[in-house]
Design a protein around this motif. Structure first.
Motif, PDB file in Angstrom:
ATOM      1  N   UNK A  66      34.084  31.310  45.555  1.00 50.94           N
ATOM      2  CA  UNK A  66      34.948  30.728  46.589  1.00 50.94           C
ATOM      3  C   UNK A  66      35.330  31.779  47.631  1.00 50.94           C
ATOM      4  N   UNK A  67      35.790  32.932  47.170  1.00 48.05           N
ATOM      5  CA  UNK A  67      36.215  33.963  48.121  1.00 48.05           C
ATOM      6  C   UNK A  67      35.015  34.605  48.818  1.00 48.05           C
ATOM      7  N   UNK A  68      33.880  34.673  48.149  1.00 44.95           N
ATOM      8  CA  UNK A  68      32.672  35.165  48.801  1.00 44.95           C
ATOM      9  C   UNK A  68      32.227  34.257  49.929  1.00 44.95           C
ATOM     10  N   UNK A  69      32.342  32.954  49.721  1.00 41.15           N
ATOM     11  CA  UNK A  69      32.019  31.989  50.764  1.00 41.15           C
ATOM     12  C   UNK A  69      32.991  32.111  51.934  1.00 41.15           C
ATOM     13  N   UNK A  70      34.269  32.278  51.625  1.00 43.20           N
ATOM     14  CA  UNK A  70      35.269  32.455  52.697  1.00 43.20           C
ATOM     15  C   UNK A  70      35.023  33.743  53.472  1.00 43.20           C
ATOM     16  N   UNK A  71      34.626  34.801  52.761  1.00 41.58           N
ATOM     17  CA  UNK A  71      34.336  36.065  53.432  1.00 41.58           C
ATOM     18  C   UNK A  71      33.120  35.931  54.348  1.00 41.58           C
ATOM     19  N   UNK A  72      32.111  35.225  53.874  1.00 42.24           N
ATOM     20  CA  UNK A  72      30.898  35.038  54.678  1.00 42.24           C
ATOM     21  C   UNK A  72      31.202  34.244  55.949  1.00 42.24           C
ATOM     22  N   UNK A  74      34.309  33.885  57.458  1.00 41.96           N
ATOM     23  CA  UNK A  74      35.303  34.504  58.340  1.00 41.96           C
ATOM     24  C   UNK A  74      34.956  35.942  58.718  1.00 41.96           C
ATOM     25  N   UNK A  75      34.283  36.653  57.839  1.00 39.57           N
ATOM     26  CA  UNK A  75      33.983  38.054  58.078  1.00 39.57           C
ATOM     27  C   UNK A  75      35.191  38.962  57.889  1.00 39.57           C
ATOM     28  N   UNK A  76      36.310  38.421  57.407  1.00 41.64           N
ATOM     29  CA  UNK A  76      37.527  39.197  57.213  1.00 41.64           C
ATOM     30  C   UNK A  76      37.528  39.842  55.829  1.00 41.64           C
ATOM     31  N   UNK A  77      37.729  41.152  55.833  1.00 36.26           N
ATOM     32  CA  UNK A  77      37.747  41.886  54.575  1.00 36.26           C
ATOM     33  C   UNK A  77      38.991  41.560  53.756  1.00 36.26           C
ATOM     34  N   UNK A  78      40.090  41.316  54.443  1.00 31.88           N
ATOM     35  CA  UNK A  78      41.347  41.036  53.755  1.00 31.88           C
ATOM     36  C   UNK A  78      41.729  39.599  53.973  1.00 31.88           C
ATOM     37  N   UNK A  79      41.929  38.795  52.981  1.00 33.54           N
ATOM     38  CA  UNK A  79      41.863  39.041  51.554  1.00 33.54           C
ATOM     39  C   UNK A  79      40.545  38.627  50.914  1.00 33.54           C
ATOM     40  N   UNK A  84      36.746  38.754  46.565  1.00 35.06           N
ATOM     41  CA  UNK A  84      35.399  38.434  46.081  1.00 35.06           C
ATOM     42  C   UNK A  84      34.777  39.658  45.426  1.00 35.06           C
ATOM     43  N   UNK A  85      35.011  40.843  45.983  1.00 40.20           N
ATOM     44  CA  UNK A  85      34.490  42.067  45.383  1.00 40.20           C
ATOM     45  C   UNK A  85      35.103  42.351  44.025  1.00 40.20           C
ATOM     46  N   UNK A  86      36.429  42.213  43.923  1.00 40.60           N
ATOM     47  CA  UNK A  86      37.098  42.429  42.630  1.00 40.60           C
ATOM     48  C   UNK A  86      36.628  41.413  41.588  1.00 40.60           C
ATOM     49  N   UNK A  87      36.476  40.178  42.011  1.00 38.53           N
ATOM     50  CA  UNK A  87      36.033  39.134  41.084  1.00 38.53           C
ATOM     51  C   UNK A  87      34.607  39.375  40.623  1.00 38.53           C
TER      52      UNK A  87
END
Length: 100
Positions: A66-72, A74-79, A84-87
């Motif tokens: 889920x957070x990896x998809x959101x990162x892809x 938005x491109x925002x590292x935080x949060x 996604x990296x910690x998970x």
């Protein structure tokens, strides 16, 4: 005692709280508390039986996707990027734990 698992759960819950505090996002608070609770329960299970990784693996796997998809998107590292990296690291840790 699975200190890494409990720390991971606390980070998730704290992240949900911070999302609520900064942006007023009730969804972040609910998701942080739900995933944090599942992760804490999974860490408790691992503390009792090191091979019982199902719950923590499921919660960290879902959160990584889920957070990896959101990162892809938005491109925002935080949060999203950090979570996604910690998970993903937790998923790898759990897979190594079951292999050894």
């Amino acid at each position: 005692m699975d200190w890494i698992g409990f720390s991971y759960a606390a980070i998730i819950a704290f992240g949900g709280f911070m999302g609520y505090k900064r942006k007023g996002s009730v969804m972040s608070l609910v998701a942080g508390l739900v995933f944090g609770s599942f992760s804490a329960y999974g860490a408790y299970n691992i503390s009792n039986d090191p091979k019982d990784i199902k719950i923590l693996l499921l919660s960290s796997g879902v959160l990584a996707v889920v957070m990896g998809t959101r990162y892809k998107k938005s491109g925002k590292l935080m949060p999203a990027g950090i979570m996604s990296g910690l998970s993903l690291l937790m998923v790898f840790r759990l897979l190594l734990l079951i292999m050894l």
